[in-house]
Write a protein that holds these residues in place. Sequence first.
Motif, PDB file in Angstrom:
ATOM      1  N   SER A 302       0.493  -2.751   2.945  1.00 16.89           N
ATOM      2  CA  SER A 302      -1.075  -2.801   2.229  1.00 16.89           C
ATOM      3  C   SER A 302      -2.646  -2.276   3.025  1.00 16.89           C
ATOM      4  N   ARG A 303      -3.270  -1.556   2.715  1.00 15.98           N
ATOM      5  CA  ARG A 303      -4.599  -0.930   3.445  1.00 15.98           C
ATOM      6  C   ARG A 303      -5.582  -1.651   2.606  1.00 15.98           C
ATOM      7  N   SER A 308      -0.889   0.647   0.233  1.00 17.74           N
ATOM      8  CA  SER A 308      -0.600   1.799   1.069  1.00 17.74           C
ATOM      9  C   SER A 308       0.462   2.527   1.196  1.00 17.74           C
ATOM     10  N   GLY A 309       1.665   3.024   0.305  1.00 20.32           N
ATOM     11  CA  GLY A 309       2.817   3.649  -0.252  1.00 20.32           C
ATOM     12  C   GLY A 309       3.683   3.601  -0.178  1.00 20.32           C
ATOM     13  N   GLU A 310       4.081   2.573   0.990  1.00 18.64           N
ATOM     14  CA  GLU A 310       5.715   2.027   1.442  1.00 18.64           C
ATOM     15  C   GLU A 310       6.454   1.265   0.067  1.00 18.64           C
ATOM     16  N   GLY A 332      -2.418   5.317  -2.030  1.00 18.56           N
ATOM     17  CA  GLY A 332      -1.697   4.887  -1.697  1.00 18.56           C
ATOM     18  C   GLY A 332      -0.736   4.015  -2.294  1.00 18.56           C
ATOM     19  N   GLN A 335       1.047   6.462  -4.814  1.00 14.57           N
ATOM     20  CA  GLN A 335       2.204   7.168  -3.765  1.00 14.57           C
ATOM     21  C   GLN A 335       3.700   6.153  -4.454  1.00 14.57           C
TER      22      GLN A 335
END
Length: 509
Positions: A302-303, A308-310, A332, A335
């Motif tokens: 995360s951010r 965060s998208g992963e 993200g 994503q």
Amino acid sequence: MRIVSGEEMYEADRFAMEEIGIAGAMLMENAGKSLFEAMKSKLHKNERMALLIGTGNNGGDGFVIGRYLKEHGYDVDLWLIPSYSKVKGDAKTHLAIFQNLTYTWKPYEDGNAFVESLPEYGVIIDCLLGLGLSGAVRQPYDDVIRLVNQTCATVLSVDLPSGLQANGGYEEECEPIRADYTYTIQCPKLGAYLYPDAEFYGELEIVDIGLPQAAFSSSDRALWQKSDVHRTLSDRSASSHKGSHGKGLVIGGSRGMVGAPIMTAKAAYRSGAGLIQVSVPEEILSMTAGAVVETIFQGYPSRNGFFSGEVPDDLATFDGIAVGPGLGRQPGCKQIVETMLATDSLLILDADALYHLAELKERLKAREAPTVLTPHPGEMARLTGLSIKEVQRKRFNISRAFAKEFGVYLVLKGPYTIVTAPDGSQYVNTTGNPALAKGGSGDVLTGMILAFVMHSASLQEGISNAVYLHGQSADTLVQTAHSTLDVLATDVIATIPTVLHSFLEQHHG
């Protein structure tokens, strides 16, 4: 029970008369007698009544109802609103029968005598327009409707309140009859489940007049009722284990929206899920872990408190994945939705996942695994590019077109939530109340759907049961210890066991 459009009802009448050979006058006799029997419990012999008759089948039904009222000693005046010469066909046959019995009726003519008599009536039965209305209400019907709505009488409408159209779409040029009770013939009509039309129906009762089921083969809309839940609700077998009731994944949560995925997980467990994992942004993992002790909590990269998208999980191990509760609208998060659309898992998209889906919806067409979307009218408007008003006026048509084009199960939320399958078949829910118009209700429904689709024989049945029981939980709360103002989403979760117990106990009984 089927729900029909005006056109489908006309086709059913035509089929019964032309293909089966039931005479129109006999259908009208059956309808009028059945309507009289249905209305009787609301009528008292010491109360004066007015029965308002228009042309066409609705008026013809009125002559039959009037005849039965007279024969059973009720104090009723029949007012023929159009001129005598305008009564045609089967309605004219029943007018003749009424007169042959030496019963009398009153002509509306200039309306003066009608206006003078109106305050004397405690009950008004509306057989003015019914299905026959197309376009604006014309004279003298608009005056009659306005006058009726100004009285204090109890109003009973036949088929639908006069001034409304069977398919809904009421526009505010001329107010329709405000019925206290509507007795709809054989099948409910579309407009009864669309707003603002539904507000005018009062209490709706469906009156079976003996039309054969074969006459309604063109309709693929139905009410999802208590009997359907009883018929389809699955229970755990003695040999079951946690894996046999579904391993589900909930992806959601963000900074400031920690509670949403927790409610989804708790609702899923309460609705029979075997095992639930909740994946949240790493930064809020410590705030969520342990909130539902039965749940596995996992942190995703995360951010600033958002994904965060992963996606580090092997998604193939999950029987169902719900994405969206508290997800957020950062890049993200979009994503995450993109990644999920590419999976082979059953997917439920709600809340912020639907926000991102508006730009990704073409990808739905490539999916082979089932997809369930649960938009409220605002989210549906964004998905389709239409206004919320347009979505609400044409809920059935818009839902069906979208579900068929994109191959999804679509749950269009709101009063009378509509579940549409990819083949276009539609199921209308009748449970629920304004208590559900509160933050968190959608998160609870998502968890319930996730659980039910993982342990039901049919996806549509699982979704419809989740929607029904979600609404029933809110109804139970309001009928027992709560008001529509104070119910919380967590109260709904806490009531799921009571509602399920009552269904499954009867199931076994």
